[in-house]
Write a protein that holds these residues in place. Structure first.
Motif, PDB file in Angstrom:
ATOM      1  N   UNK A   1       0.588 -10.046 -14.278  1.00 29.44           N
ATOM      2  CA  UNK A   1      -0.130 -10.072 -15.659  1.00 29.44           C
ATOM      3  C   UNK A   1       0.581 -10.958 -16.675  1.00 29.44           C
ATOM      4  N   UNK A   2       1.572 -11.237 -16.475  1.00 30.13           N
ATOM      5  CA  UNK A   2       2.565 -12.405 -17.431  1.00 30.13           C
ATOM      6  C   UNK A   2       3.125 -11.562 -18.326  1.00 30.13           C
ATOM      7  N   UNK A   3       3.151 -10.208 -18.299  1.00 24.22           N
ATOM      8  CA  UNK A   3       3.933  -9.245 -19.464  1.00 24.22           C
ATOM      9  C   UNK A   3       5.203  -9.321 -18.990  1.00 24.22           C
ATOM     10  N   UNK A   4       5.818  -9.770 -17.739  1.00 27.18           N
ATOM     11  CA  UNK A   4       7.184  -9.806 -17.594  1.00 27.18           C
ATOM     12  C   UNK A   4       7.248 -11.233 -16.687  1.00 27.18           C
ATOM     13  N   UNK A   5       8.341 -12.058 -17.246  1.00 25.10           N
ATOM     14  CA  UNK A   5       8.529 -13.524 -16.714  1.00 25.10           C
ATOM     15  C   UNK A   5       8.994 -13.505 -15.247  1.00 25.10           C
ATOM     16  N   UNK A   6       9.767 -12.699 -14.922  1.00 29.21           N
ATOM     17  CA  UNK A   6      10.359 -12.742 -13.501  1.00 29.21           C
ATOM     18  C   UNK A   6       9.878 -11.662 -12.667  1.00 29.21           C
ATOM     19  N   UNK A   7      10.424 -12.130 -11.375  1.00 27.08           N
ATOM     20  CA  UNK A   7      10.029 -10.740 -10.396  1.00 27.08           C
ATOM     21  C   UNK A   7      11.127  -9.614 -10.776  1.00 27.08           C
ATOM     22  N   UNK A   8      10.469  -8.568 -11.088  1.00 31.78           N
ATOM     23  CA  UNK A   8      11.108  -7.394 -11.259  1.00 31.78           C
ATOM     24  C   UNK A   8      12.127  -6.809 -10.277  1.00 31.78           C
ATOM     25  N   UNK A   9      13.280  -6.215 -10.684  1.00 30.37           N
ATOM     26  CA  UNK A   9      14.252  -5.841  -9.644  1.00 30.37           C
ATOM     27  C   UNK A   9      13.814  -4.964  -8.568  1.00 30.37           C
ATOM     28  N   UNK A  10      13.005  -3.947  -9.148  1.00 31.33           N
ATOM     29  CA  UNK A  10      12.714  -3.028  -8.120  1.00 31.33           C
ATOM     30  C   UNK A  10      11.583  -3.568  -7.252  1.00 31.33           C
ATOM     31  N   UNK A  11      10.837  -4.505  -7.490  1.00 35.47           N
ATOM     32  CA  UNK A  11       9.878  -5.219  -6.627  1.00 35.47           C
ATOM     33  C   UNK A  11      10.625  -5.971  -5.610  1.00 35.47           C
ATOM     34  N   UNK A  12      11.744  -6.629  -5.980  1.00 37.63           N
ATOM     35  CA  UNK A  12      12.666  -7.371  -5.038  1.00 37.63           C
ATOM     36  C   UNK A  12      13.415  -6.319  -4.207  1.00 37.63           C
ATOM     37  N   UNK A  13      13.732  -5.488  -4.816  1.00 36.56           N
ATOM     38  CA  UNK A  13      14.576  -4.376  -3.809  1.00 36.56           C
ATOM     39  C   UNK A  13      13.419  -3.899  -2.801  1.00 36.56           C
ATOM     40  N   UNK A  14      12.121  -3.444  -3.161  1.00 37.67           N
ATOM     41  CA  UNK A  14      11.188  -2.972  -2.180  1.00 37.67           C
ATOM     42  C   UNK A  14      10.935  -3.916  -1.177  1.00 37.67           C
TER      43      UNK A  14
ATOM     44  N   UNK B   1       0.827  -1.319  -0.010  1.00 37.78           N
ATOM     45  CA  UNK B   1       0.024  -0.005   0.101  1.00 37.78           C
ATOM     46  C   UNK B   1       0.919   1.231  -0.069  1.00 37.78           C
ATOM     47  N   UNK B   2       2.234   1.045   0.358  1.00 36.84           N
ATOM     48  CA  UNK B   2       3.216   2.321   0.577  1.00 36.84           C
ATOM     49  C   UNK B   2       4.109   2.106  -0.590  1.00 36.84           C
ATOM     50  N   UNK B   3       3.852   1.253  -1.650  1.00 30.60           N
ATOM     51  CA  UNK B   3       4.794   1.096  -2.515  1.00 30.60           C
ATOM     52  C   UNK B   3       4.772   2.290  -3.674  1.00 30.60           C
ATOM     53  N   UNK B   4       5.964   2.772  -4.144  1.00 31.85           N
ATOM     54  CA  UNK B   4       6.133   3.787  -5.098  1.00 31.85           C
ATOM     55  C   UNK B   4       5.301   3.216  -6.275  1.00 31.85           C
ATOM     56  N   UNK B   5       5.275   4.112  -7.286  1.00 29.73           N
ATOM     57  CA  UNK B   5       4.338   3.987  -8.697  1.00 29.73           C
ATOM     58  C   UNK B   5       5.152   2.784  -9.359  1.00 29.73           C
ATOM     59  N   UNK B   6       6.528   3.153  -9.478  1.00 24.71           N
ATOM     60  CA  UNK B   6       7.372   2.042 -10.154  1.00 24.71           C
ATOM     61  C   UNK B   6       7.140   0.642  -9.786  1.00 24.71           C
ATOM     62  N   UNK B   7       7.048   0.449  -8.430  1.00 26.81           N
ATOM     63  CA  UNK B   7       6.988  -0.921  -7.914  1.00 26.81           C
ATOM     64  C   UNK B   7       5.458  -1.508  -8.270  1.00 26.81           C
ATOM     65  N   UNK B   8       4.585  -0.509  -8.175  1.00 32.27           N
ATOM     66  CA  UNK B   8       3.075  -0.997  -8.512  1.00 32.27           C
ATOM     67  C   UNK B   8       3.006  -1.503 -10.019  1.00 32.27           C
ATOM     68  N   UNK B   9       3.711  -0.457 -10.844  1.00 33.95           N
ATOM     69  CA  UNK B   9       3.446  -0.700 -12.288  1.00 33.95           C
ATOM     70  C   UNK B   9       4.345  -2.086 -12.491  1.00 33.95           C
ATOM     71  N   UNK B  10       5.467  -2.389 -12.156  1.00 38.70           N
ATOM     72  CA  UNK B  10       6.378  -3.450 -12.387  1.00 38.70           C
ATOM     73  C   UNK B  10       5.690  -4.665 -11.877  1.00 38.70           C
ATOM     74  N   UNK B  11       5.134  -4.542 -10.701  1.00 37.14           N
ATOM     75  CA  UNK B  11       4.258  -5.688  -9.994  1.00 37.14           C
ATOM     76  C   UNK B  11       3.235  -6.097 -10.736  1.00 37.14           C
ATOM     77  N   UNK B  12       2.433  -5.161 -11.437  1.00 41.57           N
ATOM     78  CA  UNK B  12       1.202  -5.205 -12.344  1.00 41.57           C
ATOM     79  C   UNK B  12       1.522  -6.129 -13.459  1.00 41.57           C
ATOM     80  N   UNK B  13       2.743  -5.760 -14.149  1.00 39.64           N
ATOM     81  CA  UNK B  13       3.043  -6.308 -15.473  1.00 39.64           C
ATOM     82  C   UNK B  13       3.489  -7.774 -15.174  1.00 39.64           C
ATOM     83  N   UNK B  14       4.060  -8.012 -13.929  1.00 40.15           N
ATOM     84  CA  UNK B  14       4.681  -9.111 -13.564  1.00 40.15           C
ATOM     85  C   UNK B  14       3.425 -10.073 -13.256  1.00 40.15           C
TER      86      UNK B  14
END
Length: 232
Positions: free
Chosen positions: A66-79, A51-64
């Motif tokens: 949703x299947x548009x990105x196959x692996x956990x995005x780096x910014x999500x892992x860093x968050x 709920x406190x994630x930056x927009x970049x993290x929410x965007x990357x999480x949504x793509x992940x």
């Protein structure tokens, strides 16, 4: 991005993933993200920290998810790492005082984990992984090849596997074993019937059992290893 309400986070993830989502927010500190990509609607469980994630993290999480990105995005892992207190490893006698070290002499555990996570768990695991400390004892009767620390969501692999004599597929199977612990529910008995069935479902299960038995001296001796035997 300001703190989101659960409703706004839900709407943002549906918009970005282009999927209908059944969202559950949890207080689970060992599993920050889990989802079933084949479910309709897409079942997603998120730690409330998002709920406190930056927009970049929410965007990357949504793509992940949703299947548009196959692996956990780096910014999500860093968050996730930042919410768990940084990249420090669990305070156990194997890793105390050291950062996780995924890159070994022979094998890079980050690469192996990403492969196992993608092939066997649809890329939904967010564990950290690293090699443990090298034992100073020359020989032991029993050696734990891997451990999963639920409170830190960390997998630690015994460095005895980080040698050319150990095939990569066996290291991958060991990582798969620990990943199975990561998806168990809190309080679930570690090696219960469901766990054992999932382990047997792995295509390398029978081969791994035979190889480990034939190479027990390799796995329990710190001295220069001999050439391993292959399963028949």
């Amino acid at each position: 991005m300001d703190h989101l309400t659960p409703e706004k986070l839900h709407a943002a993830l549906e918009r970005i993933s282009r999927r209908a989502i059944g969202l559950t927010l949890t207080n689970n500190t060992s599993s920050y993200v889990s989802f079933c990509p084949t479910s309709v609607p897409l079942r997603v469980r998120l730690q409330r920290a998002f709920l406190a994630a930056p927009q970049e993290v929410v965007e990357s999480l949504g793509r992940w998810i949703g299947g548009q990105q196959k692996r956990c995005p780096a910014c999500v892992r860093q968050f996730i790492n930042s919410r768990q207190g940084g990249a420090a490893p669990p305070a156990d006698r194997t890793t105390r005082g050291k950062r996780l070290r995924p890159r070994g002499r022979c094998y890079n555990l980050d690469e192996i984990f990403d492969k196992v996570n993608h092939q066997c768990f649809s890329g939904r695991l967010g564990c950290r992984i690293g090699w443990g400390r090298q034992s100073h004892r020359r020989y032991v009767h029993v050696r734990t090849l891997g451990s999963y620390y639920r409170g830190q969501n960390v997998i630690v692999i015994n460095p005895v596997l980080d040698q050319p004599s150990v095939p990569q597929w066996f290291v991958e199977f060991t990582v798969y074993h620990e990943c199975l612990h990561a998806i168990q529910n809190d309080g679930e008995r570690p090696h219960n019937a469901r766990f054992k069935q999932r382990l047997r479902d792995h295509p390398d299960y029978a081969q791994a059992v035979v190889w480990e038995k034939k190479n027990i001296r390799l796995l329990t001796t710190r001295a220069k290893p001999r050439t391993p035997e292959s399963p028949e």
